[in-house]
Scaffold this active site. Structure first.
Site, mmCIF file in Angstrom:
data_model
loop_
_atom_site.group_PDB
_atom_site.id
_atom_site.type_symbol
_atom_site.label_atom_id
_atom_site.label_comp_id
_atom_site.label_asym_id
_atom_site.label_seq_id
_atom_site.Cartn_x
_atom_site.Cartn_y
_atom_site.Cartn_z
ATOM 1 N N SER A 86 -2.550 5.886 6.457
ATOM 2 C CA SER A 86 -1.363 7.023 6.065
ATOM 3 C C SER A 86 -0.381 7.036 7.185
ATOM 4 O O SER A 86 0.229 5.934 7.435
ATOM 5 C CB SER A 86 -1.978 8.314 5.737
ATOM 6 O OG SER A 86 -1.086 8.996 5.027
ATOM 7 N N ASP B 259 -2.601 6.711 -5.869
ATOM 8 C CA ASP B 259 -2.431 7.546 -4.695
ATOM 9 C C ASP B 259 -1.227 8.459 -4.735
ATOM 10 O O ASP B 259 -0.190 8.388 -5.459
ATOM 11 C CB ASP B 259 -1.555 6.515 -3.727
ATOM 12 C CG ASP B 259 -1.764 7.115 -2.076
ATOM 13 O OD1 ASP B 259 -1.257 8.207 -2.068
ATOM 14 O OD2 ASP B 259 -1.509 6.286 -1.087
ATOM 15 N N HIS C 291 -5.363 8.747 -2.329
ATOM 16 C CA HIS C 291 -4.877 8.662 -1.140
ATOM 17 C C HIS C 291 -6.127 8.613 -0.268
ATOM 18 O O HIS C 291 -5.882 7.839 0.815
ATOM 19 C CB HIS C 291 -3.947 9.796 -0.590
ATOM 20 C CG HIS C 291 -3.006 9.690 0.397
ATOM 21 N ND1 HIS C 291 -2.311 8.544 0.694
ATOM 22 C CD2 HIS C 291 -3.203 10.177 1.664
ATOM 23 C CE1 HIS C 291 -1.914 8.576 2.029
ATOM 24 N NE2 HIS C 291 -2.352 9.566 2.550
HETATM 25 C C1 MLT Z 1 4.100 9.612 6.408
HETATM 26 O O1 MLT Z 1 5.020 10.543 6.513
HETATM 27 O O2 MLT Z 1 3.699 8.792 7.268
HETATM 28 C C2 MLT Z 1 3.723 9.459 4.857
HETATM 29 O O3 MLT Z 1 4.351 10.059 4.109
HETATM 30 C C3 MLT Z 1 2.433 9.810 4.664
HETATM 31 C C4 MLT Z 1 1.854 11.192 5.085
HETATM 32 O O4 MLT Z 1 2.168 11.806 4.275
HETATM 33 O O5 MLT Z 1 1.461 11.212 6.355
#
Ligand code: MLT
Length: 208
Positions: free
Chosen positions: A109, A159, A190
Site C-alpha cells: 500500500s 480493493d 485491500h
Molecule cells: C497512499 O496514500 O499511499 C495510498 O492511498 C494507500 C494508503 O492509503 O496508504
C-alpha cells in the site's frame, strides 16, 4: 537476531539473513504500520533473507506513512519526491552499514507506492520490487530505463482504497520503462491474502 536502530536517518529494523543465496529485502509498510509489520509476512515469502525495514516518518493523525497527503487523500507530490530521495539515501547508508547487496523492495500500500517512486527516481537503488496494492494517481513521466528490473505487482479487484485500474496503469507504466513486470489481479480486498503470499513466494523463488 534483529536490531532496532534509531540512526541512519530512519528508525528501522535490520534482520540479518541466514541464506546467502536469497536477495535482501527492503520492507516498506502501509499507512499506520511500522518497521515490525511486514517481517512475519516477509519470513513466509522469503525465509532466511536479510531484511531492512524502515519506519515511515510522516505522522498522519497518529498513523505512520512514507509521504504526506492532503486531508482529502491527494498526494503531496513535492513531499513524495523529497521523501523518496531521503529513503534512497537511507538505503545507501544502510547497505554500507550492514554490508548487504541491492535489495528487492517488498512494499504494501503506502510502502508499495514509495517503492515504485524509488524505482523511478533512483533506478540503481533496487534489484526489483514486490508491490502489493500499489497505485498510479498521476503521470510521473519522464521515465528512467528500468530494462531487466523484475517487478511483481498484485492488485485486488475488491480493493476499497485502490481502484484496480490505477494499479493497471502502474503496471503499464513500469512496463513502458522496460521493467520485467508480472501483474496479477486477485479477487481480494485491500488486505493481503494467502494467494498474495503464494504468488510472491513463487515469484521470488525464481530470482535466486
Ligand atoms: C497512499 O496514500 O499511499 C495510498 O492511498 C494507500 C494508503 O492509503 O496508504
Amino acid at each position: 537476531m534483529s536490531t532496532t536502530q534509531p540512526d541512519l536517518g530512519f528508525i528501522h529494523r535490520f534482520v540479518p539473513g541466514r541464506d546467502a543465496g536469497r536477495p535482501p529485502l527492503l520492507l516498506l509498510h502501509g499507512t499506520g504500520g511500522d518497521e515490525n509489520d511486514l517481517i512475519p509476512l516477509a519470513n513466509r515469502i522469503a525465509p532466511g533473507s536479510s531484511m531492512l525495514s524502515p519506519r515511515g516518518k510522516v505522522n498522519e493523525q497518529g498513523l505512520t506513512r512514507f509521504f504526506r497527503r492532503s486531508p482529502n487523500g491527494v498526494w503531496d507530490r513535492d513531499d513524495f519526491a523529497q521523501r523518496t530521495l531521503e529513503l534512497a539515501e537511507f538505503l545507501r547508508q544502510a547497505r554500507a552499514a550492514y554490508q548487504i547487496g541491492k535489495p528487492i523492495a517488498l512494499g504494501y500500500s503506502n510502502g508499495a507506492n514509495i517503492a515504485w517512486s524509488l524505482l523511478l527516481r533512483d533506478p540503481q537503488a533496487l534489484a526489483g520490487a514486490i508491490l502489493f496494492r500499489a497505485m498510479l494517481p498521476f503521470d510521473p513521466r519522464p521515465l528512467p530505463d528500468l530494462r531487466g528490473v523484475p517487478v511483481l505487482l498484485i492488485a485486488g479487484t475488491h480493493d476499497e482504497l485502490i481502484p484496480v485500474d490505477r494499479a493497471g496503469l502502474l503496471a503499464a507504466l513500469l512496463g513502458e520503462a522496460g521493467a520485467d513486470v508480472s501483474y496479477e489481479v486477485l479477487p481480494a480486498a485491500h488486505g493481503l491474502t494467502e494467494q498474495d503470499i503464494t504468488l510472491a513466494a513463487a515469484w521470488l523463488a525464481n530470482r535466486r
